[in-house]
Design a protein around this motif. Structure first.
Motif, PDB file in Angstrom:
ATOM      1  N   HIS A 130       1.376   6.172  -5.957  1.00 39.57           N
ATOM      2  CA  HIS A 130       2.335   5.075  -6.120  1.00 39.57           C
ATOM      3  C   HIS A 130       2.509   4.316  -4.814  1.00 39.57           C
ATOM      4  N   ASP A 131       1.397   4.101  -4.153  1.00 46.63           N
ATOM      5  CA  ASP A 131       1.356   3.346  -2.897  1.00 46.63           C
ATOM      6  C   ASP A 131       0.997   1.905  -3.247  1.00 46.63           C
ATOM      7  N   THR A 132       1.926   0.976  -3.008  1.00 48.34           N
ATOM      8  CA  THR A 132       1.712  -0.428  -3.377  1.00 48.34           C
ATOM      9  C   THR A 132       1.165  -1.275  -2.233  1.00 48.34           C
ATOM     10  N   ARG A 133       0.953  -0.662  -1.075  1.00 51.15           N
ATOM     11  CA  ARG A 133       0.475  -1.452   0.066  1.00 51.15           C
ATOM     12  C   ARG A 133      -0.902  -2.078  -0.183  1.00 51.15           C
ATOM     13  N   PRO A 134      -1.886  -1.348  -0.714  1.00 47.64           N
ATOM     14  CA  PRO A 134      -3.170  -2.009  -0.991  1.00 47.64           C
ATOM     15  C   PRO A 134      -3.051  -3.164  -1.990  1.00 47.64           C
ATOM     16  N   LEU A 135      -2.165  -3.025  -2.985  1.00 42.09           N
ATOM     17  CA  LEU A 135      -1.945  -4.124  -3.931  1.00 42.09           C
ATOM     18  C   LEU A 135      -1.361  -5.332  -3.208  1.00 42.09           C
ATOM     19  N   ASN A 136      -0.379  -5.089  -2.361  1.00 39.95           N
ATOM     20  CA  ASN A 136       0.240  -6.180  -1.619  1.00 39.95           C
ATOM     21  C   ASN A 136      -0.781  -6.916  -0.746  1.00 39.95           C
ATOM     22  N   ILE A 137      -1.636  -6.154  -0.060  1.00 42.49           N
ATOM     23  CA  ILE A 137      -2.646  -6.753   0.813  1.00 42.49           C
ATOM     24  C   ILE A 137      -3.647  -7.556  -0.023  1.00 42.49           C
ATOM     25  N   ALA A 138      -4.136  -6.955  -1.114  1.00 41.47           N
ATOM     26  CA  ALA A 138      -5.129  -7.635  -1.950  1.00 41.47           C
ATOM     27  C   ALA A 138      -4.555  -8.915  -2.563  1.00 41.47           C
ATOM     28  N   ASP A 180     -25.204  -2.840  -5.390  1.00 42.02           N
ATOM     29  CA  ASP A 180     -23.754  -2.718  -5.505  1.00 42.02           C
ATOM     30  C   ASP A 180     -23.165  -2.240  -4.186  1.00 42.02           C
ATOM     31  N   PRO A 181     -21.921  -2.590  -3.912  1.00 42.33           N
ATOM     32  CA  PRO A 181     -21.309  -2.150  -2.651  1.00 42.33           C
ATOM     33  C   PRO A 181     -21.120  -0.635  -2.614  1.00 42.33           C
ATOM     34  N   THR A 182     -21.088  -0.081  -1.429  1.00 44.66           N
ATOM     35  CA  THR A 182     -20.833   1.342  -1.250  1.00 44.66           C
ATOM     36  C   THR A 182     -19.370   1.629  -1.537  1.00 44.66           C
ATOM     37  N   PRO A 183     -19.067   2.612  -2.392  1.00 49.02           N
ATOM     38  CA  PRO A 183     -17.658   2.933  -2.669  1.00 49.02           C
ATOM     39  C   PRO A 183     -16.949   3.395  -1.399  1.00 49.02           C
ATOM     40  N   THR A 184     -15.881   2.712  -1.041  1.00 51.28           N
ATOM     41  CA  THR A 184     -15.114   3.026   0.155  1.00 51.28           C
ATOM     42  C   THR A 184     -13.642   2.850  -0.153  1.00 51.28           C
ATOM     43  N   TYR A 185     -12.841   3.816   0.288  1.00 56.44           N
ATOM     44  CA  TYR A 185     -11.391   3.680   0.156  1.00 56.44           C
ATOM     45  C   TYR A 185     -10.910   2.804   1.309  1.00 56.44           C
ATOM     46  N   VAL A 186     -10.383   1.616   0.984  1.00 54.55           N
ATOM     47  CA  VAL A 186      -9.989   0.646   2.011  1.00 54.55           C
ATOM     48  C   VAL A 186      -8.571   0.980   2.465  1.00 54.55           C
ATOM     49  N   THR A 187      -8.476   1.815   3.484  1.00 56.53           N
ATOM     50  CA  THR A 187      -7.189   2.306   3.955  1.00 56.53           C
ATOM     51  C   THR A 187      -6.385   1.183   4.589  1.00 56.53           C
ATOM     52  N   PRO A 188      -5.126   0.998   4.170  1.00 59.20           N
ATOM     53  CA  PRO A 188      -4.316  -0.060   4.790  1.00 59.20           C
ATOM     54  C   PRO A 188      -3.948   0.315   6.219  1.00 59.20           C
ATOM     55  N   PRO A 189      -3.701  -0.685   7.050  1.00 55.39           N
ATOM     56  CA  PRO A 189      -3.316  -0.395   8.437  1.00 55.39           C
ATOM     57  C   PRO A 189      -2.060   0.460   8.477  1.00 55.39           C
ATOM     58  N   PRO A 190      -2.039   1.488   9.340  1.00 56.77           N
ATOM     59  CA  PRO A 190      -0.872   2.384   9.359  1.00 56.77           C
ATOM     60  C   PRO A 190       0.419   1.694   9.764  1.00 56.77           C
ATOM     61  N   ALA A 191       0.327   0.602  10.516  1.00 55.11           N
ATOM     62  CA  ALA A 191       1.533  -0.069  10.987  1.00 55.11           C
ATOM     63  C   ALA A 191       1.991  -1.187  10.051  1.00 55.11           C
ATOM     64  N   LEU A 192       1.353  -1.292   8.882  1.00 57.97           N
ATOM     65  CA  LEU A 192       1.717  -2.372   7.973  1.00 57.97           C
ATOM     66  C   LEU A 192       3.169  -2.258   7.541  1.00 57.97           C
ATOM     67  N   THR A 193       3.883  -3.359   7.607  1.00 58.20           N
ATOM     68  CA  THR A 193       5.255  -3.407   7.130  1.00 58.20           C
ATOM     69  C   THR A 193       5.390  -4.542   6.137  1.00 58.20           C
ATOM     70  N   ARG A 194       6.531  -4.648   5.530  1.00 58.37           N
ATOM     71  CA  ARG A 194       6.750  -5.677   4.519  1.00 58.37           C
ATOM     72  C   ARG A 194       6.715  -7.065   5.127  1.00 58.37           C
ATOM     73  N   THR A 195       6.870  -7.187   6.417  1.00 53.97           N
ATOM     74  CA  THR A 195       6.868  -8.497   7.048  1.00 53.97           C
ATOM     75  C   THR A 195       5.557  -8.795   7.768  1.00 53.97           C
ATOM     76  N   THR A 196       4.614  -7.844   7.704  1.00 51.04           N
ATOM     77  CA  THR A 196       3.335  -8.073   8.363  1.00 51.04           C
ATOM     78  C   THR A 196       2.571  -9.183   7.651  1.00 51.04           C
ATOM     79  N   ALA A 197       2.127 -10.156   8.412  1.00 48.85           N
ATOM     80  CA  ALA A 197       1.355 -11.245   7.813  1.00 48.85           C
ATOM     81  C   ALA A 197      -0.055 -10.780   7.498  1.00 48.85           C
ATOM     82  N   VAL A 198      -0.570 -11.184   6.365  1.00 45.43           N
ATOM     83  CA  VAL A 198      -1.943 -10.883   5.976  1.00 45.43           C
ATOM     84  C   VAL A 198      -2.738 -12.169   6.054  1.00 45.43           C
ATOM     85  N   SER A 199      -3.756 -12.198   6.900  1.00 46.54           N
ATOM     86  CA  SER A 199      -4.558 -13.410   7.051  1.00 46.54           C
ATOM     87  C   SER A 199      -5.378 -13.651   5.800  1.00 46.54           C
ATOM     88  N   PRO A 200      -5.360 -14.860   5.252  1.00 52.11           N
ATOM     89  CA  PRO A 200      -6.196 -15.147   4.080  1.00 52.11           C
ATOM     90  C   PRO A 200      -7.666 -15.128   4.462  1.00 52.11           C
TER      91      PRO A 200
END
Length: 539
Positions: free
Chosen positions: A339-347, A505-525
């Protein structure tokens, strides 16, 4: 009331206005006074490409009234550096849309080619009329895409909300832009290209276009065949299909690509833990979407929240570019298993968050809604789209609501549809098409080849990129390079002149979010040149 009056008055004028845009002589290359301005070049102040030059070009709103109201087209160029005797003239570039900016293309595409070829062309990018840096920049509703939007799925009881939203958007466009909207068709943009040619002082142009850019290029070739030197069309819109029917084809192909993603993720269960068969992965997708209906998540730094509509928009781009698959699978895995929503938020912020306004959406509607006779009856849409959704539920209702403003658009085309493409008078055109392209399905490439006598079709069998050049596939890229170098074409006869293999096809990789990510961290498009970026978005 102002919007209703604008819609009614615009509707009474549409026959004359759209007729002016859609009709053309067999060869419109005869000298005419277009009432256009001149190109005065100055530095774009681009530190990464100092040689890039920018200009604005005055063009008529309505080419039937060349001395009437003017608008401005933003143009840039990367000048040829080869000796004058080896230069091959301007090559105009368009990435699709309708309405996407082409200003990034001169530096990028010339950079993909050997210097001995790139240096021989003047690389010309431009912003289509009414978009981006062209003037005016049309905005109908700056907040149309703000989240959380109504659920796309008709079973969730949101159809009335979407119909009101779509009708309101059409009314907003008509109320504020009735003087320009009927003149933002593919034909109008093709005439702008010829205005650019005239301002450059070039007797002929070369052209590269992808996605909707293939419709733009083929339309230009139909209007001005004697002004075409070389033309490359990549990921092709069929020349005769209506935009409504084209969307139905997209729905079916996007389902195939989503099924392929699910099968790929299932093979990587040790990475994503979503199940060992495609059905389990698709069930996880449905589970997350259902949960977001009750529990939308914060979209920061984008405004609003991520509900089911925003979730779907985050995923459909995987049908354009499978390099997004690892991040997409990570989104599902993180949500379902932790139930980690950080990857969804980043994507979401990378792929689907809205910009400062409605972007190219006015231009998209102005072209597509005006050029075809769309069904006007919601009951027809509801029944017909339900049939499509029965076999292609991943994308059908998402795509339907994206295009729903065409139900109410006041500037509709007639049953004849888009300009007929015959290829008469054109030199050989080079066509590129992937068999698994979801945005511009394979049938379009075959149909365009059939419509253009002398064209050569290069097919990537099993390929699924939307716009298949410049992904490192030498079979494709070298064919493009050879054509630009000296006009060389594939030697094969028959309907398909050359076949190229797909990328792995791409290599399956778990795209780990940055450990310091916060709700106010800007994500570059994503930049237009990022491997995960989607070019030529033709919904």
């Amino acid at each position: 009331m102002r919007k209703v009056i604008a819609l009614l008055s615009a509707a009474t004028a549409v026959a004359a206005l759209t007729g002016t845009s859609a009709s053309a002589a067999p060869d419109a290359a005869a000298p005419v006074d277009t009432g256009q301005g001149k190109l005065v070049w100055s530095s774009c102040n681009d530190t990464s490409t100092p040689a890039l030059q920018c200009a604005m070009l005055d063009v008529p709103v309505d080419y039937a009234d060349p001395h009437g109201r003017k608008i401005k087209i933003k143009v840039n160029r990367l000048p040829a550096t080869a000796p004058k005797s080896k230069q091959q003239g301007p090559i105009l570039l368009n990435p699709g849309g309708p309405g996407d900016s082409g200003l990034w293309m001169p530096a990028y595409i010339s950079g993909q080619l050997p210097k001995d070829v790139a240096s021989t062309y003047d690389w010309i990018g431009f912003d289509p009329r009414g978009t981006n840096g062209s003037e005016p920049h049309v905005v109908c509703d700056a907040h149309y895409f703000d989240g959380e939007r109504p659920d796309y799925q008709v079973g969730q009881g949101t159809s009335k909300a979407w119909l009101k939203k779509a009708a309101g958007y059409a009314a907003d466009c008509a109320a504020d832009w009735s003087w320009l909207m009927p003149h933002m068709t593919t034909v109008d943009n093709a005439r702008d290209m010829d205005s650019i040619r005239r301002a450059l002082g070039a007797p002929k142009i070369n052209f590269y276009g992808g996605s909707w850019g293939t419709s733009l290029g083929s339309t230009y070739g139909q209007l001005f065949p004697s002004h075409v030197r070389r033309m490359v069309l990549d990921s092709i819109v069929g020349p005769t299909i209506s935009w409504y029917d084209h969307n139905v084809l997209q729905d079916k192909e996007h389902q195939r690509r989503f099924d392929a993603f699910a099968a790929w993720a299932a093979k990587a269960d040790s990475v994503y833990h979503l199940g060992t068969d495609a059905a389990a992965v698709e069930k996880a997708y449905q589970q997350v979407e259902a949960d977001l209906r009750s529990n939308p998540v914060d979209a920061a730094p984008a405004p609003g929240r991520i509900g089911p509509a925003e979730f779907e928009d985050t995923f459909y781009g995987g049908g354009y570019n499978f390099l997004r698959w690892p991040r997409m699978a990570t989104v599902l895995s993180a949500y379902v298993t932790h139930h980690d929503t950080r990857p969804l938020n980043i994507a979401y912020n990378l792929y689907a968050a809205p910009g400062a306004d409605d972007g190219a959406f006015p231009a998209y509607n102005a072209a597509q809604c005006t050029e075809s006779a769309w069904p006007r009856d919601w009951e027809f849409w509801k029944k017909d789209q339900a049939k499509v959704n029965a076999s292609a539920p991943f994308y059908t209702y998402n795509n339907m609501w994206y295009n729903a403003a065409c139900m109410f658009w006041p500037y509709q085309g007639d049953a004849a549809g888009r300009m007929k493409i015959t290829g008469k008078g054109l030199p050989p055109v080079l066509l590129f098409q992937a068999t698994e392209d979801a945005a511009t399905p394979y049938q379009g490439g075959l149909a365009m080849h059939d419509a253009l006598p002398g064209s050569k079709l290069v097919v990537q069998n099993g390929g699924s990129f939307h716009e298949i050049l410049f992904h490192g596939n030498a079979c494709l890229d070298d064919t493009f390079t050879d054509y630009l170098r000296d006009g060389s074409l594939p030697k094969g006869g028959g309907r398909i002149a050359k076949t190229c293999a797909p990328e792995a096809d791409p290599t399956p990789t778990y795209v780990t979010p940055p450990p310091a990510l916060t709700r106010t961290t800007a994500v570059s498009p994503l930049s237009p040149t990022d491997p995960e970026a989607v070019h030529g978005v033709l919904r």
